[in-house]
Write a protein that holds these residues in place. Structure first.
Motif, PDB file in Angstrom:
ATOM      1  N   VAL A  98       0.880  -1.159   0.000  1.00  0.00           N
ATOM      2  CA  VAL A  98       0.000   0.000   0.000  1.00  0.00           C
ATOM      3  C   VAL A  98       0.920   1.212   0.000  1.00  0.00           C
ATOM      4  N   VAL A  99       0.947   1.916  -1.109  1.00  0.00           N
ATOM      5  CA  VAL A  99       1.961   2.954  -1.332  1.00  0.00           C
ATOM      6  C   VAL A  99       1.308   4.232  -1.840  1.00  0.00           C
ATOM      7  N   PRO A 100       2.014   5.351  -1.742  1.00  0.00           N
ATOM      8  CA  PRO A 100       1.476   6.576  -2.339  1.00  0.00           C
ATOM      9  C   PRO A 100       1.170   6.360  -3.819  1.00  0.00           C
ATOM     10  N   CYS A 101      -0.014   6.798  -4.235  1.00  0.00           N
ATOM     11  CA  CYS A 101      -0.438   6.548  -5.614  1.00  0.00           C
ATOM     12  C   CYS A 101       0.524   7.206  -6.600  1.00  0.00           C
ATOM     13  N   PRO A 102       1.014   6.443  -7.557  1.00  0.00           N
ATOM     14  CA  PRO A 102       1.922   7.020  -8.555  1.00  0.00           C
ATOM     15  C   PRO A 102       1.158   7.629  -9.721  1.00  0.00           C
ATOM     16  N   GLY A 103       1.824   8.536 -10.428  1.00  0.00           N
ATOM     17  CA  GLY A 103       1.250   9.010 -11.677  1.00  0.00           C
ATOM     18  C   GLY A 103       1.352   7.934 -12.742  1.00  0.00           C
ATOM     19  N   ASN A 104       2.389   7.094 -12.606  1.00  0.00           N
ATOM     20  CA  ASN A 104       2.594   5.992 -13.539  1.00  0.00           C
ATOM     21  C   ASN A 104       3.294   4.877 -12.781  1.00  0.00           C
ATOM     22  N   TRP A 105       2.699   3.713 -12.799  1.00  0.00           N
ATOM     23  CA  TRP A 105       3.298   2.581 -12.082  1.00  0.00           C
ATOM     24  C   TRP A 105       4.585   2.095 -12.757  1.00  0.00           C
ATOM     25  N   ALA A 106       4.707   2.295 -14.045  1.00  0.00           N
ATOM     26  CA  ALA A 106       5.891   1.816 -14.763  1.00  0.00           C
ATOM     27  C   ALA A 106       7.140   2.448 -14.169  1.00  0.00           C
ATOM     28  N   GLY A 107       8.055   1.650 -13.710  1.00  0.00           N
ATOM     29  CA  GLY A 107       9.288   2.149 -13.125  1.00  0.00           C
ATOM     30  C   GLY A 107       9.145   2.703 -11.728  1.00  0.00           C
ATOM     31  N   TYR A 108       7.978   2.547 -11.132  1.00  0.00           N
ATOM     32  CA  TYR A 108       7.711   3.114  -9.803  1.00  0.00           C
ATOM     33  C   TYR A 108       8.451   2.318  -8.744  1.00  0.00           C
ATOM     34  N   ARG A 109       9.230   3.012  -7.927  1.00  0.00           N
ATOM     35  CA  ARG A 109       9.963   2.400  -6.828  1.00  0.00           C
ATOM     36  C   ARG A 109       9.723   3.232  -5.576  1.00  0.00           C
TER      37      ARG A 109
END
Length: 125
Positions: A98-109
């Motif tokens: 459960v993480v801060p919502c990304p603008g784009n999950w691709a490459g999200y770390r």
């Protein structure tokens, strides 16, 4: 503070299926998103699938698209990952998060959020 407990990992032959489950406890805020990551020794953790903010759309990484399905049970605050047509390269430790919502999950770390302890998935050829 959130707590996440995964289950459902194991060993399977190539072409088989597994379903991972994640029980989430704690407050879910609308700026938090649920998803699955995986990691193999010596490599960075990578996003597999995740919900975007408010759950209106879903991300799948290219290497699982068409084979894996992420779902959630909002009433129970559970997260699932149905994995079909498994390949040896899917072998990894899988984590729900459960993480801060990304603008784009691709490459999200993400470097914050709540993480499960991980469940091992091993696919043999």
């Amino acid at each position: 503070q959130g707590q996440l407990v995964e289950s459902g990992g194991g060993s399977v032959q190539a072409g088989g299926s597994l379903k991972l489950s994640c029980a989430v406890t704690g407050e879910m805020y609308d700026w938090l998103c649920m998803g699955w990551f995986r990691q193999v020794p010596g490599k960075e953790r990578e996003g597999v699938a995740g919900f975007y903010r408010r759950g209106f759309s879903i991300y799948y990484s290219d290497f699982v698209k068409g084979r894996f399905t992420i779902s959630r049970d909002n009433a129970k605050n559970n997260l699932y990952l149905q994995m079909n047509s498994l390949k040896p390269e899917d072998t990894a430790m899988y984590f729900c998060a459960v993480v801060p919502c990304p603008g784009n999950w691709a490459g999200y770390r993400p470097d914050s959020g709540y993480w499960g302890q991980g469940t091992q998935v091993t696919v043999s050829s």
